[in-house]
Design a protein around this motif. Structure first.
Motif, PDB file in Angstrom:
ATOM      1  N   GLN A  48      -1.836 -18.540 -12.750  1.00  0.00           N
ATOM      2  CA  GLN A  48      -2.434 -18.928 -14.031  1.00  0.00           C
ATOM      3  C   GLN A  48      -3.901 -19.327 -13.873  1.00  0.00           C
ATOM      4  N   PRO A  49      -4.696 -19.073 -14.927  1.00  0.00           N
ATOM      5  CA  PRO A  49      -4.348 -18.357 -16.145  1.00  0.00           C
ATOM      6  C   PRO A  49      -4.288 -16.841 -15.871  1.00  0.00           C
ATOM      7  N   ILE A  50      -3.267 -16.191 -16.409  1.00  0.00           N
ATOM      8  CA  ILE A  50      -3.087 -14.755 -16.168  1.00  0.00           C
ATOM      9  C   ILE A  50      -2.722 -14.064 -17.479  1.00  0.00           C
TER      10      ILE A  50
ATOM     11  N   ALA B 164     -11.207  -9.534 -24.058  1.00  0.00           N
ATOM     12  CA  ALA B 164     -10.882 -10.958 -23.885  1.00  0.00           C
ATOM     13  C   ALA B 164      -9.454 -11.296 -24.308  1.00  0.00           C
ATOM     14  N   PRO B 165      -8.446 -10.659 -23.637  1.00  0.00           N
ATOM     15  CA  PRO B 165      -7.065 -10.953 -24.024  1.00  0.00           C
ATOM     16  C   PRO B 165      -6.667 -12.393 -23.713  1.00  0.00           C
ATOM     17  N   HIS B 166      -5.617 -12.854 -24.400  1.00  0.00           N
ATOM     18  CA  HIS B 166      -5.087 -14.192 -24.141  1.00  0.00           C
ATOM     19  C   HIS B 166      -4.492 -14.254 -22.746  1.00  0.00           C
ATOM     20  N   THR B 167      -4.565 -15.424 -22.134  1.00  0.00           N
ATOM     21  CA  THR B 167      -3.889 -15.633 -20.854  1.00  0.00           C
ATOM     22  C   THR B 167      -2.734 -16.601 -21.076  1.00  0.00           C
ATOM     23  N   PHE B 168      -1.906 -16.743 -20.050  1.00  0.00           N
ATOM     24  CA  PHE B 168      -0.763 -17.645 -20.113  1.00  0.00           C
ATOM     25  C   PHE B 168      -0.869 -18.688 -19.011  1.00  0.00           C
ATOM     26  N   VAL B 169      -0.433 -19.895 -19.342  1.00  0.00           N
ATOM     27  CA  VAL B 169      -0.379 -20.999 -18.384  1.00  0.00           C
ATOM     28  C   VAL B 169       0.963 -21.701 -18.561  1.00  0.00           C
ATOM     29  N   THR B 170       1.378 -22.457 -17.539  1.00  0.00           N
ATOM     30  CA  THR B 170       2.616 -23.233 -17.654  1.00  0.00           C
ATOM     31  C   THR B 170       2.334 -24.546 -18.377  1.00  0.00           C
TER      32      THR B 170
ATOM     33  N   SER C 127      -9.177 -14.183 -21.184  1.00  0.00           N
ATOM     34  CA  SER C 127      -9.451 -13.486 -19.930  1.00  0.00           C
ATOM     35  C   SER C 127     -10.841 -12.861 -19.962  1.00  0.00           C
ATOM     36  N   PRO C 128     -11.506 -12.747 -18.795  1.00  0.00           N
ATOM     37  CA  PRO C 128     -12.823 -12.082 -18.780  1.00  0.00           C
ATOM     38  C   PRO C 128     -12.721 -10.559 -18.876  1.00  0.00           C
TER      39      PRO C 128
END
Length: 200
Positions: free
Chosen positions: A129-131, A169-175, A164-165
């Motif tokens: 993350q972030p991924i 610029a897609p969304h990333t996911f985190v816990t 995301s770069p």
């Protein structure tokens, strides 16, 4: 007003003032009352409660850690415990009673059952993350479905991270904090070290 309440408000001010100090009680009863306040707040909370929040319930000179230790000592023979999780404290049932809970009420099956793919994606997000979805696709060699990610989000185990770069610029996911609580971790530093394959 909130700031003034959190600091010490003189007892002679008008209105209902929360008495943190309890100076009218003898020391042993004062300590008991502080223990009761902490226990009540932790019992009522579904998420871990941090030290700073608990300190607002007790007098200036009181040690939250010592109060917690006294509560833990009293819970010695109980089927639940007061545990430190995700930077705070919370009540939870003892591990040895997990099977009894499942048998009696079929609890936990809906909230904690994972498919192999869900668990794999959750682990990938935790470690990288972030991924974004493209990053997950690179790890798994195939597209990760939006439905799977939505299920993990519904269980409050993942949330949206920074953009995301990558192009678009897609969304990333985190816990989330729920992820830490579910897997009994204080922080992501508690994740086991990844064992790399021989060729890596």
């Amino acid at each position: 007003m909130t700031t003034a309440t959190r600091k010490r408000k003189p007892a002679d001010e008008g209105g209902a003032v929360f008495d943190r100090e309890l100076n009218d009680l003898p020391p042993e009863l004062r300590w008991r009352e502080w223990m009761g306040r902490i226990e009540a707040v932790l019992f009522a909370s579904a998420a871990p409660v941090g030290r700073e929040d608990l300190a607002r319930l007790v007098g200036q000179g009181a040690s939250v850690e010592m109060l917690i230790e006294d509560i833990q000592a009293e819970l010695g023979g109980r089927p639940y415990e007061l545990a430190q999780v995700a930077g705070g404290w919370m009540f939870r049932t003892r591990t040895r009673f997990a099977e009894a809970i499942k048998v009696a009420a079929d609890l936990g099956e809906q909230s904690l059952a994972f498919t192999e793919m869900e668990l794999g994606v959750l682990c990938a997000i935790a470690y990288h993350q972030p991924i974004d979805r493209a990053g997950l696709a690179e790890i798994f060699g195939k597209e990760v479905s939006r439905d799977l990610l939505a299920r993990l989000r519904t269980k409050d185990l993942i949330a949206s991270g920074p953009r995301s770069p990558r192009p678009g610029a897609p969304h990333t996911f985190v816990t989330t904090e729920t992820f830490l609580v579910t897997f009994d971790m204080q922080s992501l530093r508690d994740l086991p070290e990844l064992e790399l394959g021989a060729g890596e």
